[in-house]
Design a protein around this motif. Sequence first.
Motif, short mmCIF file in Angstrom:
data_model
loop_
_atom_site.label_atom_id
_atom_site.label_comp_id
_atom_site.label_asym_id
_atom_site.label_seq_id
_atom_site.Cartn_x
_atom_site.Cartn_y
_atom_site.Cartn_z
N GLY A 234 36.84 37.69 41.32
CA GLY A 234 36.64 37.03 42.64
C GLY A 234 37.36 37.21 43.72
O GLY A 234 36.91 36.95 44.90
N SER A 235 38.68 37.67 43.62
CA SER A 235 39.59 37.44 44.62
C SER A 235 39.72 39.02 45.16
O SER A 235 39.65 39.81 44.76
N ILE A 236 39.27 39.08 46.46
CA ILE A 236 39.11 40.04 47.23
C ILE A 236 40.27 40.65 48.03
O ILE A 236 40.89 39.99 48.46
N SER A 237 40.73 42.06 47.79
CA SER A 237 42.00 42.55 48.49
C SER A 237 41.54 43.71 49.44
O SER A 237 41.35 44.80 49.12
N GLU A 238 41.32 43.40 50.74
CA GLU A 238 41.01 44.23 51.79
C GLU A 238 42.20 45.24 51.88
O GLU A 238 43.26 45.02 51.77
N GLY A 239 41.69 46.68 51.96
CA GLY A 239 42.59 47.65 52.14
C GLY A 239 43.11 48.24 50.90
O GLY A 239 43.68 49.43 50.93
N SER A 240 42.89 47.40 49.76
CA SER A 240 43.51 48.03 48.47
C SER A 240 42.68 49.30 48.04
O SER A 240 41.31 49.38 48.21
N THR A 241 43.24 50.24 47.30
CA THR A 241 42.51 51.38 46.85
C THR A 241 42.73 51.54 45.40
O THR A 241 42.10 52.73 44.80
N LEU A 242 42.97 50.67 44.68
CA LEU A 242 43.38 50.84 43.18
C LEU A 242 43.11 49.30 42.66
O LEU A 242 43.74 48.47 43.07
#
Length: 734
Positions: A234-242
């Motif tokens: 449920g926790s969104i990490s904008e910009g994360s690619t993995l």
Amino acid sequence: MKFKAFSILTVLFLSSTGFSQNNKVELVDYVDNFIGVRDANSSNVIGPQLPNAGINPSPQTPGGDNKYDMDCYNINQPIRGFGQLHVSGSGWGKYGQIFLSPQVGLAVGETEHDSPKENETATAYEYGVTLSRYKIKTEVTPATHSAIYRFTFPKTDKANILLDVSHQLGDIATGMPEKYVHFIDGEVQFTSKDGDEMKGYGLYTGGFSDGNYKIYYCARLSKKPVSVGTWYNGSISEGSTLQKAQKKMDRIGAYVNYNTNESEEIYLKIAISFKSIEQATSWLDLEIPQWDYNQVKQQARDKWNDELNKLVVEGGTESEKRIFYTAAYHASFQPRNKTNDTNIFGKDVPVWDDHLAVWDTWRTLYPLKVLTNPSMVSGTINSFIARQKLNGRVKDAYVALTDKDDDQGGDNITNIIVDAYVKGIEGVDWKEAYKLVKYQADNDRKGIMYGNKVDSSAMYKKLGWIPAGKMSCSVTLEYAYNDFCAALMAKDLGTKADYKKYLSRSAQWVKLWNPEAESDGFKGFIVPKKLNGPFVPIDIKKEWGSWKNYFYEGNSWTYSYFMPHQFEKLVTLSGGKDKFAEKLQYAFTNNLINYGNEPAFLAVQSFHYADRTDLVSYYVRKLMKERFSEDGCIENEDSGAMSSWYIFSCMGFFPNSGQNLYYLTGPTFPKITLELENGQKLTILANNLSPENIYIQSVKINSKSWHKPYFTHDMIKNGGSIEFVMGDKLVAKI
């Protein structure tokens, strides 16, 4: 296998199907993907797939009307998203991955992005719907291991496409506890600098069959996203690619974000593999190299037209054609050809998977494919041989490349092999196939444990029957027929001792025939018997359920007609032809035999042995009318078993699978042409056919008069003709 009750929801066909661009109606246009979806029980998947192909993209919904939601979809519920793999028409579910959800805004929670729908269409080659909540039109069309989506967005700077790696069937189906069906491990990674490619895998457990299974994927987008990101529980990490899972039952995924103009189309193509990310990537490169959605759609149409043109009907109503060709469609899903898509078997070793299970399909689906697709039959048998060599066993159900320990009945792999053998199917090393048949006869036939210590296997092999216990009667009867089929092969490929042993054992089912067992004034039924003791008194009408005592998914009335190799003996035990016919007719009239389930498929055909072919024709048509409609087939489709039953009944003859034998019933279309794989054609004509003229008056096979209620496969394997004259008179003998 059946587990559900029945209801009907009427929906107009014309609102759900598409026609070719030149307005010429082709056979694929008769397929209505809402058949088997409108009703609550058939469990057919509404999304499209190619014949026996590896991917089946389809919408999924929450809140189904039934306990298990096997097809992951309920026509009255909002759409949650789109999974890439499903099983169709089953009594128990599997898969549901790899999950996509187009959105305006971003909601990553499992239950947070459901949308009402409108303008829903579903054909053999394409599914389309508008998600009302987001005003996003979603369309998808499949290749063999890959599919391409077309998302038409409104004007927004919050257009997102969510990929959920952790989602699976258990998130949709009620009644499937997490401890049995859940996500174990997985990852998603953006693998291009522009953020337009994602790859990864998911490891899952549960659903029908045992063990864990891993699905790999490769997804690509037609447009570079404005931004990308991943999410974890449920926790969104904008910009994360993995993003990787940390523990079992984590929730992980990724998303891409766009600024879209009104009616802007963004395409996503995705491939799945059971072998590796590299294989998924290879499938995608090979099958959908461009971004031409309409080309993939046309190729899918063409492949279905090629498949459906193996069975060409003439005459009949438009509704009858829709039911017929949708049945042909449903009979072409499973098993799936996973050759070269597994790490378990070597290059080019045949692998046919997703048997849910052969207990359902040996009776009608495989005999139909002997006629229309014998290479699929030989491929399946070669897959059986490869599985036996590698794993030392071949079980009734084989799903996600795993054998299921619990059998529903006998060792029915044997029946599929022998049916193909006696009908002369090519492309199989029959000596190797017989090794498997012999292994099952000598080492399997284990039944269910009797009590806590005694092995029923030893009892069956010694006695030829299984003492009273779990499924003891139904399993005894199925083993008896397995042994008869084994004897047919042993006569040519085995020893005389094997032949005599299997043939003798196949006749011992009579030990469970109690001539004094009574129901509604009729005597003589199959009932359980104690070891060194008396028969067990039971309610002859009772339906025992699944993996319960005495009978599997049936009652004694039903199983007392399951002796496919010794119907003549059954007639004698029943007191002769007149009493046999009277008793069986009473059973059908009073719904004492559940013809919607596989054990009863041959019951109506047994009227032939009482010289009442007229009653065969009457009850086959009655059952077709009552059980098949543009809603569905009342109960589970069972991987094409029910549809294959319907197709044979339309053609006017029916197989006794495992034997070189078909029973004549009379067709329901004036003309049907079968195109055999060897290029020859079999033409079936019904002269003087009408709704009233349902009884066979005379038959010619290959232009010669025929006066028996059955014929052999040898007579039609190279094409030819079967010509019926029909009438409204009750003709007991042909």
